[in-house]
Design a protein around this motif. Sequence first.
Motif, PDB file in Angstrom:
ATOM      1  N   LEU A 315       0.823  -1.214   0.000  1.00  0.00           N
ATOM      2  CA  LEU A 315       0.000   0.000   0.000  1.00  0.00           C
ATOM      3  C   LEU A 315       0.853   1.259   0.000  1.00  0.00           C
ATOM      4  N   LEU A 316       1.886   1.266   0.819  1.00  0.00           N
ATOM      5  CA  LEU A 316       2.726   2.464   0.906  1.00  0.00           C
ATOM      6  C   LEU A 316       3.557   2.657  -0.352  1.00  0.00           C
ATOM      7  N   GLN A 319       1.826   4.330  -3.322  1.00  0.00           N
ATOM      8  CA  GLN A 319       1.660   5.785  -3.369  1.00  0.00           C
ATOM      9  C   GLN A 319       2.764   6.451  -4.177  1.00  0.00           C
ATOM     10  N   HIS A 322       2.377   5.055 -10.072  1.00  0.00           N
ATOM     11  CA  HIS A 322       1.047   5.248 -10.647  1.00  0.00           C
ATOM     12  C   HIS A 322       1.041   4.742 -12.081  1.00  0.00           C
ATOM     13  N   GLN A 327       2.464  -0.756 -10.826  1.00  0.00           N
ATOM     14  CA  GLN A 327       1.316  -0.557  -9.950  1.00  0.00           C
ATOM     15  C   GLN A 327       0.464  -1.818  -9.869  1.00  0.00           C
ATOM     16  N   THR A 384     -11.039  10.472  -0.307  1.00  0.00           N
ATOM     17  CA  THR A 384     -10.946  10.777  -1.741  1.00  0.00           C
ATOM     18  C   THR A 384     -11.681  12.071  -2.056  1.00  0.00           C
ATOM     19  N   SER A 389      -7.826  12.535  -4.175  1.00  0.00           N
ATOM     20  CA  SER A 389      -6.985  11.393  -4.536  1.00  0.00           C
ATOM     21  C   SER A 389      -7.268  10.232  -3.590  1.00  0.00           C
ATOM     22  N   GLN A 390      -7.082   8.993  -4.100  1.00  0.00           N
ATOM     23  CA  GLN A 390      -7.275   7.816  -3.258  1.00  0.00           C
ATOM     24  C   GLN A 390      -6.046   7.511  -2.398  1.00  0.00           C
ATOM     25  N   ASP A 391      -4.938   8.223  -2.616  1.00  0.00           N
ATOM     26  CA  ASP A 391      -3.689   7.909  -1.925  1.00  0.00           C
ATOM     27  C   ASP A 391      -3.833   8.005  -0.409  1.00  0.00           C
ATOM     28  N   ALA A 392      -4.456   9.083   0.072  1.00  0.00           N
ATOM     29  CA  ALA A 392      -4.580   9.263   1.517  1.00  0.00           C
ATOM     30  C   ALA A 392      -5.396   8.135   2.133  1.00  0.00           C
ATOM     31  N   PHE A 394      -5.600   5.019   1.103  1.00  0.00           N
ATOM     32  CA  PHE A 394      -4.810   3.787   1.176  1.00  0.00           C
ATOM     33  C   PHE A 394      -3.738   3.865   2.264  1.00  0.00           C
ATOM     34  N   VAL A 395      -3.205   5.052   2.522  1.00  0.00           N
ATOM     35  CA  VAL A 395      -2.265   5.205   3.638  1.00  0.00           C
ATOM     36  C   VAL A 395      -2.991   4.937   4.959  1.00  0.00           C
TER      37      VAL A 395
END
Length: 429
Positions: A315-316, A319, A322, A327, A384, A389-392, A394-395
């Motif tokens: 997961l990390l 980020q 992409h 990915q 999101t 963004s979906q990044d936060a 997943f973190v």
Amino acid sequence: MTTAATVPARRWTYVIPVAAIMYMLAYLDRNNVSIILPYMDEDFPLSGSAKGMAGGIFFVGYMFLQIPAAVLAARWSARKTVFILMIAWGLAAMACGLVRSETQLYVARFVLGVFEGGVWPAVLILLASWFPLRERARANALWMACLPISSILMAPLSGWMLDHLDWRTVFVAQGLPPLVWAVVWWFAIADRPSQARWVSPEERAHVEGALAEDEAAKPSAGQAGYGQTLRDRRVQLLVLVYFCWITGFYGFNLWLPSVIKSMTGDASATAVGWLTAVPYTVALAAMLYNAARSDRTGNRRAAVAVPQVVAIAGLLAGQLVHGGIAQMALLCVVAAGVYAPYGPFWAMPAQVLRFEVIAVAMGLINALGNLGGFMGPYLVGWLTDLTGSQDAGFVALAGFLAAGAAVSWFCLRPASPVGDHAVAAQRTA
């Protein structure tokens, strides 16, 4: 004299496949929303948080029948309990295709969760009557292999259906199979070896003798009953581990098709479905390997904690990458990490709890732990919308998995004669 290695094992070819297909259909009706949601926007637009709510509210309903269904399965009949729930959830799944508003979608998903919620603990009770502890993680994992298999088979199917049918028809059509499979379940499954015509006397004696030995080796329940079981520190820790792990698990699962759709741009729903199946194929292999290794070594803690650490790393790292093959490879790593603990985790309660109280414990663990199935999808959707963004999201999922791994490793140490090392000794005896 018949040894364990030569005892007939028809239970593996009767109980496991029928139960696996049954739950594969349940998992389809639970998770098809992850494939369908990205394609509802034209006539049913939803924000990111609304999509997370639609996926996650299922798990609010999911907790209501956990303990009642587990108790019914243990005291009455797992076979009959699951049969009734199959009919109910099939009808609820079809109702998802008839909704006309966002609120109606939430209600339909909630009701679906209520009826599906009792199936998991009821089947675990069923397996506990058919497979001794030395076989339990493998039996659990082979049954639970239906989870990634369902996604492997049904993600491409759902994608293909969406290319040829509207999303409402897909919901309705995918709610029909449980109604058909309920008939197979009724005639193929028995609650215990003594009730199954297809079990040989040798296999019946072996299973019942091994289960009796397992029960005799556990600490006596004494006068503790259900109340003390619910207050038991190990049960509470298992709830915490399961909540943290399932938050990461379903947060990843619900949003995986959306991530792949964003990676592929204008790809068809069929293509997105096929690509979504790739991480689940890796997850299936990881599940089966981890369960077999757990039964061989007896180390349940490592089999639960280490895969979560692997998922955190994926997961990390995701980020920083992409698009492209890199990915997709990281998505496969995360899928393997979040699926692999299933078999070993659900072998843990049976190591320390007697049969008369395990139903309530498993129901409690699954009911409260699966609230993470609401937390994960909704958290990713909310973050999101907040960040774009979906990044936060997943973190944040990685943080929950880290908590689950830490509690698994540092707090769930064997404390009974049927702990990790005892299971390993049974395997070599």
